[in-house]
Design a protein around this motif. Structure first.
Motif, PDB file in Angstrom:
ATOM      1  N   LEU B  62       0.941  -1.145   0.190  1.00 24.93           N
ATOM      2  CA  LEU B  62       0.037  -0.083   0.053  1.00 24.93           C
ATOM      3  C   LEU B  62       1.079   1.166   0.002  1.00 24.93           C
ATOM      4  O   LEU B  62       0.596   2.237  -0.761  1.00 24.93           O
ATOM      5  CB  LEU B  62      -0.692  -0.028   1.263  1.00 24.93           C
ATOM      6  CG  LEU B  62      -1.622   1.136   1.259  1.00 24.93           C
ATOM      7  CD1 LEU B  62      -2.857   1.272   0.652  1.00 24.93           C
ATOM      8  CD2 LEU B  62      -2.216   1.646   2.766  1.00 24.93           C
ATOM      9  N   LEU B  63       1.985   1.318   0.776  1.00 20.43           N
ATOM     10  CA  LEU B  63       2.714   2.357   1.030  1.00 20.43           C
ATOM     11  C   LEU B  63       3.543   2.567  -0.224  1.00 20.43           C
ATOM     12  O   LEU B  63       3.633   3.851  -0.798  1.00 20.43           O
ATOM     13  CB  LEU B  63       3.575   2.329   2.328  1.00 20.43           C
ATOM     14  CG  LEU B  63       2.916   2.336   3.678  1.00 20.43           C
ATOM     15  CD1 LEU B  63       3.891   1.960   4.791  1.00 20.43           C
ATOM     16  CD2 LEU B  63       2.069   3.445   3.904  1.00 20.43           C
ATOM     17  N   ALA B  64       4.035   1.409  -0.698  1.00 24.16           N
ATOM     18  CA  ALA B  64       4.858   1.785  -2.033  1.00 24.16           C
ATOM     19  C   ALA B  64       3.891   2.278  -3.254  1.00 24.16           C
ATOM     20  O   ALA B  64       4.637   3.040  -4.099  1.00 24.16           O
ATOM     21  CB  ALA B  64       5.268   0.197  -2.373  1.00 24.16           C
ATOM     22  N   ARG B  65       2.675   2.139  -3.219  1.00 27.09           N
ATOM     23  CA  ARG B  65       1.817   2.697  -4.349  1.00 27.09           C
ATOM     24  C   ARG B  65       1.186   4.236  -3.934  1.00 27.09           C
ATOM     25  O   ARG B  65       0.335   4.344  -4.613  1.00 27.09           O
ATOM     26  CB  ARG B  65       0.791   1.846  -4.769  1.00 27.09           C
ATOM     27  CG  ARG B  65       1.205   0.434  -5.385  1.00 27.09           C
ATOM     28  CD  ARG B  65       1.348   0.872  -6.843  1.00 27.09           C
ATOM     29  NE  ARG B  65       2.040  -0.283  -7.460  1.00 27.09           N
ATOM     30  CZ  ARG B  65       2.350  -0.288  -8.837  1.00 27.09           C
ATOM     31  NH1 ARG B  65       1.881   0.722  -9.593  1.00 27.09           N
ATOM     32  NH2 ARG B  65       2.672  -1.256  -9.476  1.00 27.09           N
ATOM     33  N   GLY B  66       1.856   4.449  -2.792  1.00 25.11           N
ATOM     34  CA  GLY B  66       1.318   5.899  -2.363  1.00 25.11           C
ATOM     35  C   GLY B  66      -0.194   5.759  -1.380  1.00 25.11           C
ATOM     36  O   GLY B  66      -0.571   7.024  -1.384  1.00 25.11           O
ATOM     37  N   GLY B  67      -0.396   4.687  -1.128  1.00 28.08           N
ATOM     38  CA  GLY B  67      -1.792   4.577  -0.353  1.00 28.08           C
ATOM     39  C   GLY B  67      -1.695   5.068   0.978  1.00 28.08           C
ATOM     40  O   GLY B  67      -0.454   4.991   1.519  1.00 28.08           O
ATOM     41  N   ARG B  68      -2.614   5.359   1.711  1.00 34.48           N
ATOM     42  CA  ARG B  68      -2.489   6.084   3.209  1.00 34.48           C
ATOM     43  C   ARG B  68      -3.620   5.116   3.790  1.00 34.48           C
ATOM     44  O   ARG B  68      -4.832   5.130   3.840  1.00 34.48           O
ATOM     45  CB  ARG B  68      -3.059   7.317   3.024  1.00 34.48           C
ATOM     46  CG  ARG B  68      -2.656   8.307   1.876  1.00 34.48           C
ATOM     47  CD  ARG B  68      -1.212   8.810   2.548  1.00 34.48           C
ATOM     48  NE  ARG B  68      -1.454   9.408   3.648  1.00 34.48           N
ATOM     49  CZ  ARG B  68      -0.891  10.451   4.267  1.00 34.48           C
ATOM     50  NH1 ARG B  68       0.008  11.150   3.625  1.00 34.48           N
ATOM     51  NH2 ARG B  68      -1.081  11.008   5.349  1.00 34.48           N
ATOM     52  N   PRO B  69      -2.870   4.623   5.088  1.00 36.48           N
ATOM     53  CA  PRO B  69      -3.556   3.935   6.078  1.00 36.48           C
ATOM     54  C   PRO B  69      -4.377   5.014   6.996  1.00 36.48           C
ATOM     55  O   PRO B  69      -3.866   5.988   7.021  1.00 36.48           O
ATOM     56  CB  PRO B  69      -2.498   3.088   6.846  1.00 36.48           C
ATOM     57  CG  PRO B  69      -1.448   3.911   6.582  1.00 36.48           C
ATOM     58  CD  PRO B  69      -1.425   4.504   5.339  1.00 36.48           C
ATOM     59  N   ALA B  88       4.145   0.902  11.765  1.00 36.04           N
ATOM     60  CA  ALA B  88       3.003   1.222  12.417  1.00 36.04           C
ATOM     61  C   ALA B  88       3.060   2.731  12.364  1.00 36.04           C
ATOM     62  O   ALA B  88       1.867   3.343  12.102  1.00 36.04           O
ATOM     63  CB  ALA B  88       3.033   0.522  13.547  1.00 36.04           C
ATOM     64  N   LEU B  89       4.112   3.288  12.387  1.00 35.02           N
ATOM     65  CA  LEU B  89       3.907   4.713  12.370  1.00 35.02           C
ATOM     66  C   LEU B  89       3.972   5.447  11.213  1.00 35.02           C
ATOM     67  O   LEU B  89       3.902   6.825  10.832  1.00 35.02           O
ATOM     68  CB  LEU B  89       5.425   5.293  13.266  1.00 35.02           C
ATOM     69  CG  LEU B  89       5.124   4.904  14.597  1.00 35.02           C
ATOM     70  CD1 LEU B  89       6.582   5.260  15.177  1.00 35.02           C
ATOM     71  CD2 LEU B  89       4.214   5.559  15.270  1.00 35.02           C
ATOM     72  N   ALA B  90       3.751   4.533  10.094  1.00 31.65           N
ATOM     73  CA  ALA B  90       3.367   5.248   8.672  1.00 31.65           C
ATOM     74  C   ALA B  90       1.785   5.586   8.738  1.00 31.65           C
ATOM     75  O   ALA B  90       1.245   6.293   7.898  1.00 31.65           O
ATOM     76  CB  ALA B  90       3.556   4.215   7.781  1.00 31.65           C
ATOM     77  N   ALA B  91       1.088   5.032   9.495  1.00 31.32           N
ATOM     78  CA  ALA B  91      -0.300   5.454   9.825  1.00 31.32           C
ATOM     79  C   ALA B  91      -0.716   6.588  11.121  1.00 31.32           C
ATOM     80  O   ALA B  91       0.153   6.835  11.803  1.00 31.32           O
ATOM     81  CB  ALA B  91      -1.050   4.119  10.501  1.00 31.32           C
TER      82      ALA B  91
END
Lengths: 277, 277
Positions: B62-69, B88-91
């Motif tokens: 998800l993050l690699a494609r620029g998606g946002r949790p 975890a802290l990417a969210a």
């Protein structure tokens, strides 16, 4: 052309009389115990020497390829129906089993009312040399393995070699996903790396690092495609034996393909090149 | 090239302070109840408006494609480990959950210690016209559907349309088999037959009765490949809209292919022809 006289149905009682038919209704009957293991343990056929083909699709696929069942196990209700009975009587021995035992000898959510027992292949089947071959290097997922066998049979592969550590080819889940492809292929299990040297075939594998793209290469015919473990890919010792590695073109970017999808593509490209000459 | 100074780790306490972090340890907490449903009911995301991405592979994809949790849910033990904590802290919001709750919010045999919640797409996403498309006509098996998405993303498909009656695309099983392909595709669910007319694309399907073989036909670019229900194939109303039907060459005889294997072959052939011009 079959003459109408040939279609006169033989009375079922007469056919049944020519067969050994017995009834089983006990959970603790030896045959029921064996079937329970065969339905639920992936490798039980190796110990018991028998393979359980559950359902009419696999049973008919076996017959269509000239295979011979040892025993048909059929539920008591199905045994009363002419179409199931006719299929059951393709086996020299019929075991009519109490319907309430069917769920425990089944690996399906909806148990089939009929299945065949066949003899398991010898522990060690010799490999064939010089025929289109698929090598499964420690594939784990039975659904993938069955799908691979199905693609192999459709796309002109004659032989499938399962390296030691690959999912058991004759397990219920692989049989189900294979949809009868097992009976169209020469299957060898428990293959060791050095046996690959005796195939007299160039080994081919895919690699995302390969310089050449699958669609740009003249593929050798016949050949042996090697597909590797879902997580780890092809083992180093096997990769070293490959005459050619290619990458599958991925215009969509750096995604990866499911191993059965990758195999379908490789086998199709080999078939396409063979057909277009 | 990243300079060494960029690699100086920010103290985890400082990062965590910038986030909303809370702890949950009760089975009856509303979030745990939602996660339980999301993990076990294929279509729960439609009702709850959230999708549960379990495990680091999907989270990183998800993050690699620029998606946002929206929220990261992480087990208490994993939260103490720097690599999990960093993910975890990417969210923007982190829920630290008691380890003993992890199995019940998991659809895996070995529950993952971390997952992301993301917003479910709107009930009705508009279709795109003129881009390489894959149409799923009532496919049932989540493993097949996920594998198809993975092949689509790799082989240059931009859009996947799931006809009404197809397995829920964002269910845990489809997500798992898709391995992150979801985030690389424009996905539309609940598509009706007459919407296919608005695509401005020729529809293509395979049929064992087709006269032309896939490898002999100049395929239109772009196009929409249609793959049908595992047992019934492509519905008549959809088939009528197809500009072209082809058969996949099967030198091995009249075996059938798994639908995900057939799709991989069709999408590969389209990509091959596009690459070779």
């Amino acid at each position: 052309m079959t003459q109408p006289s040939d279609l006169t149905p033989t009375p079922v009682s007469a056919i049944a009389a020519a067969h050994k038919v017995r009834e089983v209704s006990s959970h603790s009957h030896a045959l029921v115990k064996d079937l329970r293991r065969l339905a639920h343990e992936a490798g039980a056929y190796r110990k018991l020497g028998r393979i359980w083909l559950e359902g009419d699709h696999l049973a008919r696929a076996l017959l269509a390829r000239g295979g011979r069942p040892q025993i048909c196990v059929v539920g008591a209700s199905a045994w009363l129906q002419p179409n199931w009975r006719e299929l059951a009587l393709a086996a020299p021995e019929v075991v009519v089993i109490a319907d309430n035992l069917l769920p425990e000898i089944s690996s399906l959510e909806s148990p089939a009312p009929l299945g065949f027992l066949i003899a398991a292949p010898a522990a060690r089947v010799p490999t064939q040399s010089g025929v289109n071959t698929l090598v499964l290097d420690r594939l784990q997922d039975p659904g993938n393995v069955g799908t691979l066998l199905r693609s192999a049979a459709a796309l002109g592969v004659k032989q499938v070699l399962a390296m030691k550590g690959t999912a058991a080819l004759w397990s219920p889940k692989v049989l189900r996903a294979g949809m009868g492809a097992h009976f169209a292929l020469h299957l060898v299990e428990g293959v060791e790396v050095n046996e690959l040297d005796t195939l007299d075939l160039p080994l081919l594998a895919t690699s995302s690092h390969a310089e050449q793209s699958l669609h740009e290469v003249r593929l050798p015919q016949p050949c042996a495609w090697v597909l590797g473990h879902e997580g780890q890919g092809v083992a180093e010792a096997v990769m070293r034996r490959c005459a050619l590695t290619v990458r599958i073109p991925q215009p969509g970017g750096e995604e990866s393909l499911n191993v059965a999808a990758a195999a379908a593509i490789c086998l199709y490209e080999s078939a396409r090149q063979a057909l277009t000459g």
